[in-house]
Write a protein that holds these residues in place. Structure first.
Motif, PDB file in Angstrom:
ATOM      1  N   GLN A 107       1.052  -7.800 -15.807  1.00 44.41           N
ATOM      2  CA  GLN A 107       0.713  -6.498 -15.248  1.00 44.41           C
ATOM      3  C   GLN A 107       1.811  -5.998 -14.318  1.00 44.41           C
ATOM      4  O   GLN A 107       2.309  -6.742 -13.475  1.00 44.41           O
ATOM      5  N   LEU A 108       2.167  -4.741 -14.506  1.00 43.09           N
ATOM      6  CA  LEU A 108       3.123  -4.074 -13.624  1.00 43.09           C
ATOM      7  C   LEU A 108       2.390  -2.888 -13.019  1.00 43.09           C
ATOM      8  O   LEU A 108       2.395  -1.772 -13.549  1.00 43.09           O
ATOM      9  N   ASP A 109       1.709  -3.152 -11.908  1.00 44.80           N
ATOM     10  CA  ASP A 109       0.788  -2.174 -11.333  1.00 44.80           C
ATOM     11  C   ASP A 109       0.864  -2.106  -9.821  1.00 44.80           C
ATOM     12  O   ASP A 109      -0.063  -1.626  -9.164  1.00 44.80           O
ATOM     13  N   GLY A 110       1.946  -2.609  -9.246  1.00 45.09           N
ATOM     14  CA  GLY A 110       2.075  -2.583  -7.790  1.00 45.09           C
ATOM     15  C   GLY A 110       1.029  -3.403  -7.066  1.00 45.09           C
ATOM     16  O   GLY A 110       0.681  -3.104  -5.928  1.00 45.09           O
ATOM     17  N   GLY A 111       0.536  -4.453  -7.723  1.00 42.61           N
ATOM     18  CA  GLY A 111      -0.435  -5.334  -7.097  1.00 42.61           C
ATOM     19  C   GLY A 111      -1.835  -4.756  -7.017  1.00 42.61           C
ATOM     20  O   GLY A 111      -2.658  -5.242  -6.232  1.00 42.61           O
ATOM     21  N   SER A 112      -2.147  -3.761  -7.854  1.00 43.69           N
ATOM     22  CA  SER A 112      -3.417  -3.050  -7.719  1.00 43.69           C
ATOM     23  C   SER A 112      -4.600  -3.719  -8.411  1.00 43.69           C
ATOM     24  O   SER A 112      -5.752  -3.406  -8.095  1.00 43.69           O
ATOM     25  N   TYR A 113      -4.351  -4.629  -9.324  1.00 41.49           N
ATOM     26  CA  TYR A 113      -5.446  -5.265 -10.061  1.00 41.49           C
ATOM     27  C   TYR A 113      -6.334  -6.060  -9.114  1.00 41.49           C
ATOM     28  O   TYR A 113      -5.851  -6.877  -8.309  1.00 41.49           O
ATOM     29  N   ASP A 114      -7.635  -5.852  -9.191  1.00 40.63           N
ATOM     30  CA  ASP A 114      -8.573  -6.495  -8.275  1.00 40.63           C
ATOM     31  C   ASP A 114      -8.985  -7.890  -8.726  1.00 40.63           C
ATOM     32  O   ASP A 114      -9.523  -8.670  -7.922  1.00 40.63           O
ATOM     33  N   GLY A 115      -8.790  -8.207  -9.992  1.00 38.98           N
ATOM     34  CA  GLY A 115      -9.288  -9.474 -10.522  1.00 38.98           C
ATOM     35  C   GLY A 115      -8.456 -10.663 -10.123  1.00 38.98           C
ATOM     36  O   GLY A 115      -7.349 -10.549  -9.599  1.00 38.98           O
ATOM     37  N   LEU A 116      -8.988 -11.847 -10.391  1.00 41.68           N
ATOM     38  CA  LEU A 116      -8.307 -13.098 -10.072  1.00 41.68           C
ATOM     39  C   LEU A 116      -7.386 -13.524 -11.208  1.00 41.68           C
ATOM     40  O   LEU A 116      -6.283 -14.015 -10.972  1.00 41.68           O
ATOM     41  N   ILE A 117      -7.842 -13.375 -12.457  1.00 44.05           N
ATOM     42  CA  ILE A 117      -7.030 -13.803 -13.606  1.00 44.05           C
ATOM     43  C   ILE A 117      -6.959 -12.673 -14.630  1.00 44.05           C
ATOM     44  O   ILE A 117      -7.724 -11.722 -14.575  1.00 44.05           O
TER      45      ILE A 117
ATOM     46  N   ARG B 111      -2.589  11.544  -3.936  1.00 39.31           N
ATOM     47  CA  ARG B 111      -3.845  10.894  -4.324  1.00 39.31           C
ATOM     48  C   ARG B 111      -3.591   9.698  -5.232  1.00 39.31           C
ATOM     49  O   ARG B 111      -4.221   8.638  -5.073  1.00 39.31           O
ATOM     50  N   ASN B 112      -2.689   9.877  -6.181  1.00 40.62           N
ATOM     51  CA  ASN B 112      -2.413   8.785  -7.109  1.00 40.62           C
ATOM     52  C   ASN B 112      -1.775   7.590  -6.401  1.00 40.62           C
ATOM     53  O   ASN B 112      -2.193   6.443  -6.593  1.00 40.62           O
ATOM     54  N   THR B 113      -0.756   7.843  -5.603  1.00 43.05           N
ATOM     55  CA  THR B 113      -0.070   6.723  -4.952  1.00 43.05           C
ATOM     56  C   THR B 113      -0.955   6.042  -3.911  1.00 43.05           C
ATOM     57  O   THR B 113      -0.794   4.834  -3.663  1.00 43.05           O
ATOM     58  N   SER B 114      -1.907   6.768  -3.328  1.00 39.93           N
ATOM     59  CA  SER B 114      -2.799   6.142  -2.351  1.00 39.93           C
ATOM     60  C   SER B 114      -3.723   5.125  -3.006  1.00 39.93           C
ATOM     61  O   SER B 114      -4.274   4.246  -2.320  1.00 39.93           O
ATOM     62  N   SER B 115      -3.887   5.213  -4.329  1.00 43.85           N
ATOM     63  CA  SER B 115      -4.738   4.268  -5.045  1.00 43.85           C
ATOM     64  C   SER B 115      -3.968   3.038  -5.525  1.00 43.85           C
ATOM     65  O   SER B 115      -4.561   2.119  -6.087  1.00 43.85           O
ATOM     66  N   ILE B 116      -2.662   3.014  -5.292  1.00 45.61           N
ATOM     67  CA  ILE B 116      -1.810   1.897  -5.698  1.00 45.61           C
ATOM     68  C   ILE B 116      -1.574   1.007  -4.483  1.00 45.61           C
ATOM     69  O   ILE B 116      -1.230   1.492  -3.403  1.00 45.61           O
TER      70      ILE B 116
END
Length: 260
Positions: free
Chosen positions: A250-260, A213-218
């Motif tokens: 950010q080190l989040d596997g590209g998960s951040y939704d924002g632009l900046i 579940r956790n990795t599917s959200s990354i």
């Protein structure tokens, strides 16, 4: 790439495990002299011995002290009066909800995730400025930019640290002292294991399902590796990173939704 920091000295808060230890390993790999920190002297001694085997030529020390207390910080500064590199880090407060955030909880979050870093920065910056080299890295959280309700205490205290360090960074960068923040999310560390166990208990699922579940959200569909985080820290400490300051990586596997 030679990062140009061989022979420099680093003090790393909360570095007997997890992200702090990952940063220590990466800096040791660059020839930096490292002082570890934590509250458990026996654990620090074991970790130091292990690191000494991995990096036999390295200078590795430790200071067992609780950096959330004034006496603990005094002990740190007595043992390590000056450093070239400071990595601030501490475990975050427990998840909770609005009804949990009384005055004691709010103060506790600030005493763990704001005050220690600021006081150590205040202590170490003058010498960094006079020698015209200093690197300060704060390990904060991706939730500084993407707050989650249950993590409100952690988000608030770490955002306060981000704000004050941004203000300081503009004043000290002319002396080649940089301040940057690393914002982790879902790095495979003991903290992540704690969150897994909490999810397992709450949802009545096994560990494999909790990880799925956790990795599917990354976005990267995997946890981050501690060494990836440590190497990002090492680069921000480098001579080459002298024009990078006041930033949040950010080190989040590209998960951040924002632009900046």
């Amino acid at each position: 790439m030679d990062l140009g920091i061989k022979g420099r000295s680093a003090f790393i808060c909360g570095s007997s495990q997890g992200l702090g230890l990952a940063c220590a390993r990466s800096l040791l790999g660059e020839g930096v002299n490292v002082t570890l920190n934590g509250r458990d002297a026996d654990k620090l001694a074991r970790v130091t011995a292990q690191l000494q085997q991995e990096f036999p030529a390295a200078h590795i020390h430790f200071v067992a002290a609780d950096l959330t207390t004034a006496s603990g910080r005094a002990a740190i500064l007595e043992a390590v009066p000056t450093v070239d590199i400071l990595v601030t880090n501490n475990g975050g407060p427990p998840p909770g909800e609005l009804q949990d955030w009384d005055e004691a909880a709010l103060l506790g979050a600030m005493q763990a995730n704001f005050l220690p870093a600021v006081q150590l920065i205040r202590a170490y910056i003058p010498a960094m400025r006079s020698q015209r080299f200093g690197r300060i890295i704060n390990i904060t959280s991706a939730m500084v930019k993407s707050p989650h309700y249950m993590m409100g205490l952690s988000t608030s205290a770490r955002t306060a640290l981000t704000a004050i360090c941004k203000a300081i960074s503009r004043d000290v960068v002319a002396d080649n002292v940089t301040i940057n923040n690393l914002l982790p999310e879902r790095i495979d560390t003991p903290r992540q294991e704690f969150m897994l166990q909490r999810l397992m208990s709450r949802e009545g699922i096994d560990r494999e399902e909790a990880r799925r579940r956790n990795t599917s959200s990354i976005a990267a569909r995997r946890y981050g590796r501690p060494e990836e985080f440590g190497d990002a820290c090492a680069y921000l400490c480098s001579a080459q990173a002298s024009f990078i300051s006041g930033q949040n990586l950010q080190l989040d596997g590209g998960s951040y939704d924002g632009l900046i």
